[in-house]
Scaffold this motif. Structure first.
Motif, PDB file in Angstrom:
ATOM      1  N   VAL A   3       0.887  -1.192   0.026  1.00 29.36           N
ATOM      2  CA  VAL A   3      -0.069   0.049  -0.108  1.00 29.36           C
ATOM      3  C   VAL A   3       0.897   1.135   0.104  1.00 29.36           C
ATOM      4  O   VAL A   3       1.941   1.268   0.604  1.00 29.36           O
ATOM      5  N   VAL A   4       0.485   2.155  -0.824  1.00 30.18           N
ATOM      6  CA  VAL A   4       1.011   3.425  -0.673  1.00 30.18           C
ATOM      7  C   VAL A   4       0.099   4.445  -0.243  1.00 30.18           C
ATOM      8  O   VAL A   4      -1.054   4.432  -0.864  1.00 30.18           O
ATOM      9  N   SER A   5       0.512   5.213   0.640  1.00 29.58           N
ATOM     10  CA  SER A   5      -0.395   6.295   1.178  1.00 29.58           C
ATOM     11  C   SER A   5       0.252   7.593   0.772  1.00 29.58           C
ATOM     12  O   SER A   5       1.185   7.976   0.511  1.00 29.58           O
ATOM     13  N   GLN A   6      -0.829   8.770   0.906  1.00 29.97           N
ATOM     14  CA  GLN A   6      -0.409   9.982   0.542  1.00 29.97           C
ATOM     15  C   GLN A   6      -1.317  10.988   1.620  1.00 29.97           C
ATOM     16  O   GLN A   6      -2.473  10.710   2.158  1.00 29.97           O
ATOM     17  N   HIS A   7      -0.645  12.239   1.999  1.00 35.05           N
ATOM     18  CA  HIS A   7      -1.258  12.937   2.969  1.00 35.05           C
ATOM     19  C   HIS A   7      -0.720  14.251   2.593  1.00 35.05           C
ATOM     20  O   HIS A   7       0.370  14.678   2.330  1.00 35.05           O
ATOM     21  N   PRO A   8      -1.764  15.357   2.575  1.00 38.38           N
ATOM     22  CA  PRO A   8      -3.119  15.254   2.959  1.00 38.38           C
ATOM     23  C   PRO A   8      -3.621  14.747   1.523  1.00 38.38           C
ATOM     24  O   PRO A   8      -3.201  14.632   0.554  1.00 38.38           O
ATOM     25  N   SER A   9      -5.108  14.215   1.666  1.00 39.70           N
ATOM     26  CA  SER A   9      -5.866  13.662   0.529  1.00 39.70           C
ATOM     27  C   SER A   9      -6.513  14.941  -0.344  1.00 39.70           C
ATOM     28  O   SER A   9      -6.600  14.789  -1.433  1.00 39.70           O
ATOM     29  N   THR A  32      12.811   4.197  -4.960  1.00 38.46           N
ATOM     30  CA  THR A  32      12.249   5.095  -6.012  1.00 38.46           C
ATOM     31  C   THR A  32      10.859   5.284  -5.913  1.00 38.46           C
ATOM     32  O   THR A  32      10.311   4.401  -5.597  1.00 38.46           O
ATOM     33  N   MET A  33      10.451   6.416  -5.972  1.00 41.15           N
ATOM     34  CA  MET A  33       9.258   6.706  -6.256  1.00 41.15           C
ATOM     35  C   MET A  33       8.787   7.840  -7.215  1.00 41.15           C
ATOM     36  O   MET A  33       9.795   8.404  -7.615  1.00 41.15           O
ATOM     37  N   PHE A  34       7.564   7.739  -7.990  1.00 41.29           N
ATOM     38  CA  PHE A  34       7.416   8.565  -8.812  1.00 41.29           C
ATOM     39  C   PHE A  34       6.265   9.317  -8.747  1.00 41.29           C
ATOM     40  O   PHE A  34       5.422   9.292  -8.129  1.00 41.29           O
ATOM     41  N   TRP A  35       6.255  10.493  -9.095  1.00 37.65           N
ATOM     42  CA  TRP A  35       5.340  11.776  -8.843  1.00 37.65           C
ATOM     43  C   TRP A  35       4.566  12.333 -10.268  1.00 37.65           C
ATOM     44  O   TRP A  35       5.195  12.383 -11.089  1.00 37.65           O
ATOM     45  N   CYS A  94       1.495   9.778  -6.179  1.00 36.77           N
ATOM     46  CA  CYS A  94       2.947   9.182  -6.189  1.00 36.77           C
ATOM     47  C   CYS A  94       2.568   7.620  -6.542  1.00 36.77           C
ATOM     48  O   CYS A  94       1.561   7.216  -6.449  1.00 36.77           O
ATOM     49  N   SER A  95       3.889   7.116  -6.693  1.00 39.75           N
ATOM     50  CA  SER A  95       3.644   5.566  -6.967  1.00 39.75           C
ATOM     51  C   SER A  95       4.850   5.063  -6.798  1.00 39.75           C
ATOM     52  O   SER A  95       5.945   5.722  -6.885  1.00 39.75           O
ATOM     53  N   ALA A  96       5.023   3.780  -6.273  1.00 43.82           N
ATOM     54  CA  ALA A  96       6.201   2.928  -6.034  1.00 43.82           C
ATOM     55  C   ALA A  96       6.351   1.903  -6.991  1.00 43.82           C
ATOM     56  O   ALA A  96       5.380   1.306  -7.281  1.00 43.82           O
ATOM     57  N   PRO A  97       7.439   1.707  -7.655  1.00 45.30           N
ATOM     58  CA  PRO A  97       7.552   0.581  -8.663  1.00 45.30           C
ATOM     59  C   PRO A  97       7.716  -0.855  -7.829  1.00 45.30           C
ATOM     60  O   PRO A  97       7.873  -0.819  -6.936  1.00 45.30           O
ATOM     61  N   PRO A  98       7.472  -1.740  -8.877  1.00 39.85           N
ATOM     62  CA  PRO A  98       7.352  -2.991  -8.303  1.00 39.85           C
ATOM     63  C   PRO A  98       8.685  -3.525  -7.765  1.00 39.85           C
ATOM     64  O   PRO A  98       9.601  -3.171  -8.270  1.00 39.85           O
ATOM     65  N   GLY A  99       8.951  -4.577  -7.010  1.00 38.12           N
ATOM     66  CA  GLY A  99      10.241  -4.941  -6.573  1.00 38.12           C
ATOM     67  C   GLY A  99      10.739  -5.731  -7.603  1.00 38.12           C
ATOM     68  O   GLY A  99       9.970  -6.032  -8.863  1.00 38.12           O
TER      69      GLY A  99
END
Lengths: 116, 113
Positions: A3-9, A32-35, A94-99
């Motif tokens: 799970v990837v969370s973001q704050h604030p919504s 690594t994360m992507f915006w 935002c997103s996180a790539p797969p392992g």
């Protein structure tokens, strides 16, 4: 699953102020994360790649000084929209790539920024 | 990155199958075909992916043409909760994989009760 969370919504701010958006990977480490940014009725546009322990890589046309990215730990990346203006109003994701060896990319729920 | 082409929008009736097409004529041999969908005001979510063979999972099926220049996402029984924008994305495998996903315009699926 991961799970990837973001704050604030969602956030509403006045023109000229800065806004920080946090992106966290909750049960895995992300070097690594992507915006992404998404305007109404449009697709997602990749803004930058956030790299833990080093500088972010920005896509062509994205202002580095406008969109500050910090990846301070293996579970947290932040995007700061500096001196926000109404044209910066958008949905930021935002997103996180797969392992390694995996294919699923995980996306945060998004942050709705409205600049008055 | 190789480009994909999808219809802007499609309509379906609830409980009926939906076939969402995607053309990717410039696909390379190392590109995986990925599908993601985005419900209103949410981040995208993974649906399915494949390389050459057809794939099935609990959400959908993916039919890949023999020459890999096109693919079809199949929702077997559309529900109102399947109304979303569906994105077909090519992703390089191996050393060409930077982890980035580049989104096209996608197909907006409307499901009618």
């Amino acid at each position: 699953g991961a799970v990837v969370s973001q704050h604030p919504s969602r956030v509403i701010c006045k023109s000229g102020t800065s806004v920080k958006i946090e992106c966290r990977s909750l049960d895995f480490q992300a070097t690594t994360m992507f915006w992404y940014r998404q305007f109404p009725k449009q697709s997602l546009m990749l803004m930058a790649t956030s790299n833990e322990g080093s500088k972010a890589t920005y896509e062509q046309g994205v202002e580095k000084d406008k969109f500050l990215i910090n990846h301070a730990s293996l579970t947290l990346s932040t995007l700061t929209v500096t001196s926000a203006h109404p044209e910066d109003s958008s949905f930021y994701i935002c997103s996180a790539p797969p392992g390694q060896g995996r294919h699923t990319q995980y996306f945060g729920p998004g942050t709705r920024l409205t600049v008055l | 990155d190789a480009k994909t082409t999808q219809p802007n929008s499609m309509e379906s009736n609830e409980e009926e199958p939906v076939h969402l097409p995607c053309n990717h004529s410039t696909i390379s041999g190392t590109d995986y075909i990925h599908w993601y969908r985005q419900l209103p005001s949410q981040g995208p979510e993974y649906v399915i992916h494949g390389l050459t063979s057809n794939v099935n999972n609990r959400m959908a099926s993916l039919a890949i043409a023999e020459d890999r220049k096109s693919s079809t996402l199949i929702l077997h029984r559309a529900t109102l909760r399947d109304a979303a924008v569906y994105y077909c994305i090519l992703r390089p495998h191996g050393s060409g994989n930077t982890g980035k996903l580049i989104f096209g315009q996608g197909t907006t699926l409307q499901v009618k009760p």
